[in-house]
Design a protein around this motif. Structure first.
Motif, PDB file in Angstrom:
ATOM      1  N   THR A 138      -5.914   2.621  -1.621  1.00 16.40           N
ATOM      2  CA  THR A 138      -4.877   2.087  -2.502  1.00 16.40           C
ATOM      3  C   THR A 138      -5.010   0.577  -2.633  1.00 16.40           C
ATOM      4  O   THR A 138      -4.892   0.025  -3.739  1.00 16.40           O
ATOM      5  CB  THR A 138      -3.485   2.453  -1.968  1.00 16.40           C
ATOM      6  OG1 THR A 138      -3.361   3.875  -1.905  1.00 16.40           O
ATOM      7  CG2 THR A 138      -2.391   1.889  -2.847  1.00 16.40           C
ATOM      8  N   LYS A 172       0.903  -1.741  -9.401  1.00 15.83           N
ATOM      9  CA  LYS A 172      -0.147  -1.426 -10.374  1.00 15.83           C
ATOM     10  C   LYS A 172       0.334  -1.652 -11.804  1.00 15.83           C
ATOM     11  O   LYS A 172      -0.379  -2.229 -12.635  1.00 15.83           O
ATOM     12  CB  LYS A 172      -0.614   0.024 -10.200  1.00 15.83           C
ATOM     13  CG  LYS A 172      -1.455   0.268  -8.965  1.00 15.83           C
ATOM     14  CD  LYS A 172      -1.771   1.751  -8.807  1.00 15.83           C
ATOM     15  CE  LYS A 172      -2.572   2.028  -7.545  1.00 15.83           C
ATOM     16  NZ  LYS A 172      -2.814   3.476  -7.342  1.00 15.83           N
ATOM     17  N   SER A 198      -4.564   8.366  -9.819  1.00 16.69           N
ATOM     18  CA  SER A 198      -3.684   7.236  -9.555  1.00 16.69           C
ATOM     19  C   SER A 198      -2.243   7.709  -9.483  1.00 16.69           C
ATOM     20  O   SER A 198      -1.905   8.798  -9.940  1.00 16.69           O
ATOM     21  CB  SER A 198      -3.835   6.171 -10.655  1.00 16.69           C
ATOM     22  OG  SER A 198      -2.978   5.067 -10.401  1.00 16.69           O
ATOM     23  N   GLY A 243       0.786  -1.228   0.000  1.00 18.81           N
ATOM     24  CA  GLY A 243       0.000   0.000   0.000  1.00 18.81           C
ATOM     25  C   GLY A 243       0.812   1.269   0.000  1.00 18.81           C
ATOM     26  O   GLY A 243       0.263   2.357  -0.130  1.00 18.81           O
ATOM     27  N   ASP A 287      -0.863  10.391  -5.441  1.00 16.28           N
ATOM     28  CA  ASP A 287      -1.970  10.204  -6.375  1.00 16.28           C
ATOM     29  C   ASP A 287      -2.315  11.518  -7.067  1.00 16.28           C
ATOM     30  O   ASP A 287      -2.543  12.540  -6.411  1.00 16.28           O
ATOM     31  CB  ASP A 287      -3.219   9.692  -5.644  1.00 16.28           C
ATOM     32  CG  ASP A 287      -3.093   8.230  -5.264  1.00 16.28           C
ATOM     33  OD1 ASP A 287      -2.284   7.522  -5.898  1.00 16.28           O
ATOM     34  OD2 ASP A 287      -3.799   7.792  -4.339  1.00 16.28           O
ATOM     35  N   SER A 346       3.080   0.610  -4.298  1.00 14.33           N
ATOM     36  CA  SER A 346       1.797   0.403  -4.975  1.00 14.33           C
ATOM     37  C   SER A 346       1.878   0.759  -6.449  1.00 14.33           C
ATOM     38  O   SER A 346       1.244   0.119  -7.291  1.00 14.33           O
ATOM     39  CB  SER A 346       0.698   1.217  -4.289  1.00 14.33           C
ATOM     40  OG  SER A 346       0.953   2.609  -4.384  1.00 14.33           O
TER      41      SER A 346
END
Length: 462
Positions: free
Chosen positions: A46, A27, A152, A18, A146, A23
């Motif tokens: 997240t 992703k 994102s 996270g 983000d 992250s």
């Protein structure tokens, strides 16, 4: 077409999945088709975003979370050796990969822009990601925060450009081989890993040495630490300087505040170019100029990139407007180093008009407070009034004698109006009770002070 999965990363397991840096890598791997799994100390938005990409996210750390057939375990420098999943990886003989090596593997075969510096990395990386996307370049990016839009911190793009933050805190930026490197500033920070400015400069010199042959270094002409670094270089790398200094290659002629925006005029290749930056403050305007210079070094026409930079509307936690109640705006600031605090408070002063600036500050790390507490206190003197919380420890154990009182004492010595609040739950009531219509309230710090913004708004609304 962007490359596929790096070798041996088709079934990665992330410890601390996270986190901002972790992250993003997870992703991108998930978007490239990897079977991503991992764990984190607590659930979060997240974690939900990762699950939406098909990742398996466990809450809490336990040996059983690690699948026997994981292709590798990805860790950051914050993961301790006694983490049960890390111990289990050793028992199973599963390779352990630092997040910087994983990110370097994702950039392989692409044209990387690596953004380094003590401050401003997230903003500058974001500006490049948004503006290049606006131009249809479809970049991949990995950011430490983000974006407001699309919300994102990472994306696998189909283009050939990869924009990434290059973190100096643990020297992990030595792993990257960028075509273009940006150095925004060079200051002493991360005191657990660097004992002196000499060590910092040596580390940044190593980073510059990683630029691929024929690549470009974009570096500040204004910041003394960056200028000293430029003087130390041997001239083997093409260097483009930017800033307000008269000798800058990309010279900033003016930064004109326009409410929560700025109009910036630069001289590039002998020609003036004016564009809008959709966030307030000279430091953000200079970040945009760095992004402009880097894009131009990569071959993106400056006349196209400059107007596209206006599409950047911010990153969560970087002077992010959380809301307004009873005529008071609540803004979230990630600033936790004195230079960042000063820059954000000066930007807010220009935007506040006749209103006051009230700060709810949470110091981040005992080591940083020990070394820079006096400077943090002086920075808080730029606010009209401040509330200071206890130190957010993050990965550190307490240091005897190091408390937020070091900052409070320095702030009061500088003439600041400061209130100490040791119970975080009481802070929204205290800061909201100080606010009047027209004031700006900043929640400031890199810890969980960001969670208090909604509570302040709720208290203001009542």
């Amino acid at each position: 077409m962007a490359p596929g999965l790096p070798t041996a990363m088709d079934r990665p397991h992330f410890i601390g999945i996270g986190g901002a840096g972790m992250s993003g890598i997870a992703k991108i791997l998930a978007q490239r088709g990897a079977q991503v799994a991992g764990s984190d100390a607590k659930d979060s938005a997240t974690a939900d975003a990762l699950r939406a990409l098909g990742a398996t996210v466990h809450i809490g750390h336990a040996a059983g979370h690690l699948a026997d057939d994981a292709s590798c375990v990805v860790v950051s420098s914050a993961i301790r050796e006694d983490n049960p999943e890390l111990v289990r990886a050793a028992e199973l003989g599963i390779p352990v990969v630092h997040r910087s090596d994983a990110l370097a593997a994702l950039m392989d075969g692409l044209r990387p822009i690596a953004v380094a510096g003590t401050h401003g990395k997230t903003t500058t990386t974001s500006m490049l990601a948004v503006s290049l996307t606006e131009l249809g370049r479809e970049p991949s990016y990995a950011i430490g925060g983000d974006l407001d839009a699309p919300g994102s911190n990472a994306l696998h793009g189909e283009g050939d450009i990869f924009v990434a933050e290059a973190d100096e805190s643990d020297r992990s930026f030595h792993k990257y081989a960028p075509e273009v490197a940006i150095i925004l500033n060079v200051e002493l920070d991360h005191h657990a890993n660097y004992a002196s400015m000499e060590e910092i400069h040596e580390s940044f010199e190593t980073f510059v040495g990683r630029i691929v042959p024929g690549g470009t270094l974009v570096i500040s002409a204004d910041h003394e630490g960056a200028r000293e670094l430029t003087r130390r270089l041997d001239g083997s790398v093409r260097t483009v300087t930017y800033g307000e200094a008269e000798d800058a290659d990309v010279r900033v002629l003016s930064v004109v505040p326009q409410g929560l925006k700025s109009e910036v005029t630069v001289e590039l290749d002998g020609n003036p170019l004016t564009f809008t930056v959709s966030v307030p403050g000279k430091h953000y305007a200079l970040n945009a100029v760095a992004a402009l210079a880097a894009g131009a070094a990569l071959g993106v026409p400056a006349a196209e990139l400059a107007p596209a930079l206006a599409a950047y509307t911010g990153v969560k936690r970087r002077l992010q407007l959380k809301g307004e109640a009873s005529g008071v705006q609540v803004i979230d600031s990630y600033a936790h180093h004195p230079t960042e605090m000063t820059a954000d408070l000066e930007a807010m002063r220009a935007a506040a008009g006749d209103g006051r600036i009230l700060v709810l500050f949470q110091p981040h790390l005992f080591s940083r407070t020990r070394e820079l507490g006096t400077e943090m206190g002086r920075a808080l003197a730029l606010a009209d009034a401040s509330v200071v919380l206890d130190i957010y420890p993050a990965r550190e154990d307490p240091i005897p004698g190091v408390t937020s009182e070091l900052i409070i004492d320095a702030a009061r010595a500088a003439g600041a109006d400061v209130t100490a609040v040791h119970d975080k739950a009481e802070a929204p009531e205290v800061i909201a009770g100080m606010a009047k219509p027209g004031d700006l309230v900043l929640t400031m710090g890199a810890g969980d002070v960001t969670d208090l913004g909604p509570h302040i708004l709720d208290r203001l609304s009542k």
